[in-house]
Design a protein around this motif. Structure first.
Motif: not given
Lengths: 232, 460
Positions: B318, B364, B367, B376
């Protein structure tokens, strides 16, 4: 209801019309708006680059300038995240900041406001809104009854536009390649304009589009609602 | 100490490969779509990932005890367990086994841990022939390139480029369709399984309660490598332990969906003991090497969570950065967001201090992660640590300090904004450090004419 409006440095420097729209919109919706001119920058460029000591004075000054207000509306998810999450990581108590869309949806409970704005828009989701704010609300309820407005998120809505603040300076070619990957949706959807919640993402894409000879305007969601005459 | 520039160069190089971006996008988009289909529904996905995280957290919280249990149980089965504190010790342990048995040909199943310790170049140097038996890993080996994805080693290559590699390195004529390419590689590998005296595999997981190494694969090559040769060496990071078979199910249930979009891989093999007198196959000797190589240092640190990783590659699939440069841009066996965090932690910021900056912090990865690693956040924290250790991005400090001074008060900010407008009108602004970079490939926006006009009363 009374709120404070913190425009952010990017909006102030490059897109003050967003702050004008936000203010007009809020006032039409019966909110008393006080613009905070004593706050400058949330310190995010330094914070995201790892230079926390350089960020701290800027973040502290902005947090302190905003602290007296019960609710502060910010037309940027990115700066909102910095002032909440970022401030906490720097050891500061965050002020009561609301990203503009969240404020409209969750505080004002705006649902299906009527308006009129013909055109095709491509929704540029902001990663900070989507993934760093807790449970971001969908903008759909705000746009449902805007007559004439056609909008979509495109096939690559979850892809970052490649701005990333100093990232775009550290890896310039990569940042452009990422913008182009996101802009595939522009070719597919042929929108009249881009719109979103962060002027940083919008500038990354519109300035790239203009360079490629396919200039399109980029609007903040609150500008769309303002232009559509919501609350009038 | 100046920061290495190797990653910047690798990123540019990857971007200049005309086929790369398209090849990566094709595969990762397929994986993401397949992942969504691999779960019965969103609720189940959430429940299963929560259970996987719990199983992995339990393992990390009890790691020393579980390692001890694993060693005890495995040794009671006749497995020779080695704990390797560093990559060097792991390499030398493997070479010692090879020398002791006079091994000339080694068959390998895909193992990122072996990439981490740079095993292949080391063994080649020592004069040992090593053949990768995972189809795509073998293609990467033939091409002389490092794997460009944790799960899909040649994700950066188009089918045409793969066919060309095979033609150049083997002299065979092959068509470019996937079936022909696979058949060509397969016929070449069959002989290797029979001839190799030693097999090396990684382990997806180690089960403490039974002392087993668990391997998942789709091609069955891991099973061949672990049963046909006389000797089998398992190389695994010591964090790969799970407590029980129940916990193994919890992690296996999310691994294949996140890795390949399958419900389960074609093969799940548990290697528990060497060949017993009444058994027809299996190695005579089974070695398990538990690799530390910096993992104990991560344990108990702010980055501990990174050790939950089950190497599914979902964060790579992703990642908008990985999409453009593949694993080749990271100069690290672990690439994508997990690599950008893990590699500097394992190898040190002086070597790979650029990596935490190779992300737009879009989130992303977090997630997509089946065990909920806040990648992140860790990227952000690692940047702070990099700067504190003197490995911040060169040039950043100068203009960020300037910004801090210029914008320290509203008055100074107003003056700066005025100056910026002036510089803009004279076109000098385009030479300021960040803007000069920014205007290459973009048409810079014009700054607003008046400052804080929105603060003025519009209605009486």
């Amino acid at each position: 209801m009374r709120v404070a409006l913190f425009a952010t440095c990017l909006v102030d420097l490059f897109a003050p019309q967003i702050a004008i729209s936000l203010r007009q919109l809020l006032e039409r919706l019966g909110v008393t708006v006080e613009v905070v001119t004593s706050a400058v920058c949330c310190g995010q460029p330094a914070f995201n680059s790892g230079h926390w000591p350089e960020a701290l004075p800027l973040t502290t000054a902005t947090v302190e300038a905003l602290r007296p207000y019960e609710a502060i509306v910010v037309p940027s998810a990115s700066c909102s995240v910095m002032l909440s999450h970022g401030a906490r990581r720097l050891g500061l108590a965050p002020p009561s900041v609301y990203e503009a869309t969240s404020f409209l949806l969750e505080v004002l409970r705006l649902d299906g406001p009527h308006g009129h704005l013909p055109g095709r828009g491509l929704w540029v989701e902001s990663c900070h809104r989507l993934r760093w704010l807790t449970v971001p609300p969908s903008p759909a309820p705000l746009l449902r009854n805007i007559e004439g407005l056609l909008w979509s998120s495109g096939q690559h809505a979850s892809l970052c536009c490649g701005f990333g603040g100093t990232f775009s300076v550290h890896f310039p070619e990569l940042s452009l390649a990422m913008a182009d990957a996101r802009l595939v949706d522009v070719t597919a959807e042929q929108p009249d304009f881009l719109f979103g919640t962060d002027v940083s993402c919008l500038l990354q894409l519109t300035s790239r589009l203009q360079h490629l000879g396919h200039a399109l305007p980029g609007y903040h969601l609150v500008e769309i609602l303002d232009k559509a005459g919501v609350g009038r | 100490m100046p920061m290495e520039k190797a990653v910047r160069t690798a990123v540019r190089q990857a971007l200049s490969d005309p086929g790369l971006g398209g090849a990566v996008a094709l595969t990762v988009d397929e994986k993401v779509a397949a992942k969504a289909r691999a779960f019965p529904d969103e609720d189940t996905r959430r429940r299963w990932t929560a259970e996987a995280r719990r199983a992995r957290l339990y393992a990390l919280q009890h790691l020393p005890d579980l390692i001890e249990q694993f060693c005890q149980v495995a040794e009671s089965h006749g497995v020779k367990v080695h704990v390797a504190p560093t990559a060097r010790v792991a390499r030398e342990t493997i070479l010692a086994i090879i020398r002791q048995h006079g091994v000339r040909l080694v068959a390998k199943a895909k193992s990122m841990t072996s990439e981490e310790i740079r095993l292949n170049p080391f063994l080649a140097e020592a004069g040992v022939e090593v053949v990768e038996t995972d189809l795509r890993e073998r293609i990467a080996q033939l091409a002389g390139e490092p794997p460009s994805h944790i799960i899909s080693p040649v994700i950066h290559k188009t089918r045409e480029a793969i066919a060309q590699t095979i033609r150049e390195r083997t002299g065979w004529t092959v068509a470019t369709d996937t079936a022909s390419l696979a058949a060509a590689m397969r016929s070449q590998l069959r002989g290797v399984f029979g001839a190799a005296e030693l097999g090396i595999t990684g382990a997806n997981f180690l089960v403490a309660e039974s002392g087993s190494a668990v391997l998942v694969s789709n091609e069955g090559n891991a099973r061949m490598v672990s049963t046909l040769p006389r000797l089998h060496v398992v190389l695994a990071g010591l964090e790969k332990i799970v407590a029980s078979w129940g916990d193994l199910v919890a992690v296996l249930r999310v691994l294949a969906p996140h890795a390949t979009g399958q419900i389960l891989t074609a093969y799940v093999s548990a290697v528990t003991r060497p060949r017993q007198p009444d058994e027809l196959d299996g190695p005579e000797e089974l070695h398990v090497i538990l690799l530390d190589n910096g993992r104990s240092r991560i344990l108990g640190s702010a980055y501990e969570e990174v050790l939950l990783c089950i190497r599914c590659g979902a964060c790579l699939n992703v990642c908008p950065v990985f999409r453009q440069v593949s694993g080749l841009g990271y100069l690290s066996p672990y690439s994508g967001p997990i690599g950008a965090v893990l590699t500097p932690l394992l190898e040190g910021l002086p070597v790979r201090g650029e990596l935490p900056f190779l992300s737009s912090l879009c989130g992303a990865c977090y997630e997509a992660c089946p065990v909920g690693i806040r990648l992140h956040e860790h990227l952000l924290t690692l940047r702070r640590d990099a700067v504190a250790a003197g490995f911040g991005w060169p040039g950043d400090k100068r203009w960020l300090r300037l910004l801090r001074r210029a914008w320290s008060t509203p008055r100074r900010y107003r003056l700066t904004a005025q100056a910026l407008r002036l510089l803009w009108r004279t076109r000098t602004a385009a030479w300021l450090p960040p803007l000069a970079t920014w205007r290459r490939g973009r048409t810079l926006p014009r700054p607003a004419l008046r400052h804080q006009r929105y603060a003025e009363r519009t209605t009486p």
